[in-house]
Design a protein around this motif. Structure first.
Motif, mmCIF file in Angstrom:
data_model
loop_
_atom_site.group_PDB
_atom_site.id
_atom_site.type_symbol
_atom_site.label_atom_id
_atom_site.label_comp_id
_atom_site.label_asym_id
_atom_site.label_seq_id
_atom_site.Cartn_x
_atom_site.Cartn_y
_atom_site.Cartn_z
ATOM 1 N N TYR A 47 26.615 2.016 -67.796
ATOM 2 C CA TYR A 47 26.329 1.427 -67.108
ATOM 3 C C TYR A 47 27.236 0.088 -67.470
ATOM 4 O O TYR A 47 28.569 -0.466 -66.490
ATOM 5 C CB TYR A 47 25.553 0.503 -66.672
ATOM 6 C CG TYR A 47 24.023 1.021 -65.794
ATOM 7 C CD1 TYR A 47 24.460 1.388 -64.516
ATOM 8 C CD2 TYR A 47 22.762 1.995 -66.020
ATOM 9 C CE1 TYR A 47 23.858 1.531 -63.122
ATOM 10 C CE2 TYR A 47 22.553 2.719 -65.249
ATOM 11 C CZ TYR A 47 22.592 2.103 -63.449
ATOM 12 O OH TYR A 47 21.837 2.963 -63.175
ATOM 13 N N SER A 192 25.575 -3.585 -61.387
ATOM 14 C CA SER A 192 25.565 -1.889 -62.833
ATOM 15 C C SER A 192 25.890 -2.803 -63.731
ATOM 16 O O SER A 192 25.273 -2.413 -64.300
ATOM 17 C CB SER A 192 26.548 -1.507 -62.759
ATOM 18 O OG SER A 192 26.442 -0.224 -61.535
ATOM 19 N N THR A 234 28.306 7.097 -60.445
ATOM 20 C CA THR A 234 27.857 5.337 -60.044
ATOM 21 C C THR A 234 28.839 5.014 -58.470
ATOM 22 O O THR A 234 28.171 4.486 -57.635
ATOM 23 C CB THR A 234 27.461 4.964 -61.118
ATOM 24 O OG1 THR A 234 26.255 5.431 -62.372
ATOM 25 C CG2 THR A 234 27.055 3.665 -60.689
#
Length: 304
Positions: A47, A192, A234
């Motif tokens: 992240y 995130s 992501t």
């Protein structure tokens, strides 16, 4: 082209196949990263890469903060925290790519329980097939010596990760309902940011002190894997997928997700040498059949 379009352009088809390739291969990237990082370090790294540098240029989403926090906790800490633990203690990349698809059925259950959505006959049939598939996976742990490279704990954690993914789907639905102009890229980038601190805290609390700063000495391949998960799987993957959903009906985009387990199984076996037992092949077949039934069964029943 708008959401009522019924034909894919070459660009859209390439985008859909590229997303399938990214999401199918990201399980191998997880396994590579977990060779040198703990699951909690892996989660924090994923992240950090997902938010940098985009968070410097993308404005916060215009919606209540609670949806950002809830999605970040369910999808980030919940789904990927449990998935990384699963892959670490006994789950192959190949099987994880299949078992995680049960999120479709967890989403249906949560939608029924929380949003009062009714299950179609096709979905009910798909649930039965999926249940049979899970029984086949479970047979590996009933018969000693048949589990292959997986463990019962890894299998249970992977199912729990699928449930957390489903919970995050419910959060997205509620967020979209509460926000007329829902910006997915802004939402994904700022969500995130949420899992980073919890993952760092979990690493400090549970990781062996000798491994806490081991990531500074991790090989270049580990950082390539983490960057791939953050930037490609992501941000880019979800952005491209959402763009397709905005341009085409869901029932034309969703079937492409059936390619994710195919790519996941293939890359796991070729790159990592994953071995799949006969019971696991039976479970894979039933899970994929349940997804096909859920996606296409309604059309067949309508024609009947």
């Amino acid at each position: 082209m708008n959401s009522s379009s019924t034909s894919f352009s070459t660009r859209d088809l390439v985008s859909a196949l590229f997303v399938v390739l990214i999401w199918g291969t990201n399980f191998v990237a997880m396994k590579v990263g977990l060779r040198d990082l703990t699951p909690f370090q892996m989660g924090a790294g994923r992240y950090v890469f997902a938010v940098l540098p985009l968070i410097l240029f993308v404005r916060p989403p215009k919606l209540p903060v609670k949806w950002v926090v809830l999605y970040g906790l369910f999808q980030g800490v919940g789904q990927f925290g449990l998935l990384f633990l699963s892959l670490r203690i006994g789950m192959s990349a190949s099987l994880a790519s299949v078992i995680l698809q049960t999120q479709v059925f967890f989403t249906a259950f949560f939608g029924f329980a929380l949003l009062h959505e009714r299950a179609s006959r096709a979905l009910q049939a798909g649930l039965l097939l999926a249940a049979a598939g899970l029984v086949c996976f479970g047979m590996n742990y009933v018969q000693p010596g048949h589990a292959g490279a997986t463990t019962a704990g890894g299998f249970a954690l992977c199912l729990a990760a699928a449930a957390m993914w489903a919970a995050s789907n419910i959060v997205v639905r509620r967020a979209q309902q509460a926000t007329p102009q829902f910006d997915v890229v802004s939402f994904m980038v700022w969500c995130s940011l949420v899992p980073i601190v919890p993952f760092v805290g979990l690493s400090l609390a549970f990781d062996d002190p000798a491994t806490r700063w081991h990531w500074t000495a991790a090989p270049f391949s580990t950082w390539i894997a983490v960057a791939y998960l953050g930037w490609m799987a992501t941000i880019l993957g979800y952005a491209m997928w959402t763009r397709l959903l905005k341009r085409h009906p869901v029932n034309r985009v969703a079937p492409f997700s059936l390619g994710v387990p195919v790519v996941g199984i293939s890359t796991g076996m070729i790159v990592l040498g994953d071995v799949i037992t006969s019971w696991q092949w039976a479970g894979i077949t039933l899970i994929v059949a349940s997804l096909v039934c859920t996606m296409f069964g309604g059309r067949w029943l309508d024609r009947r």
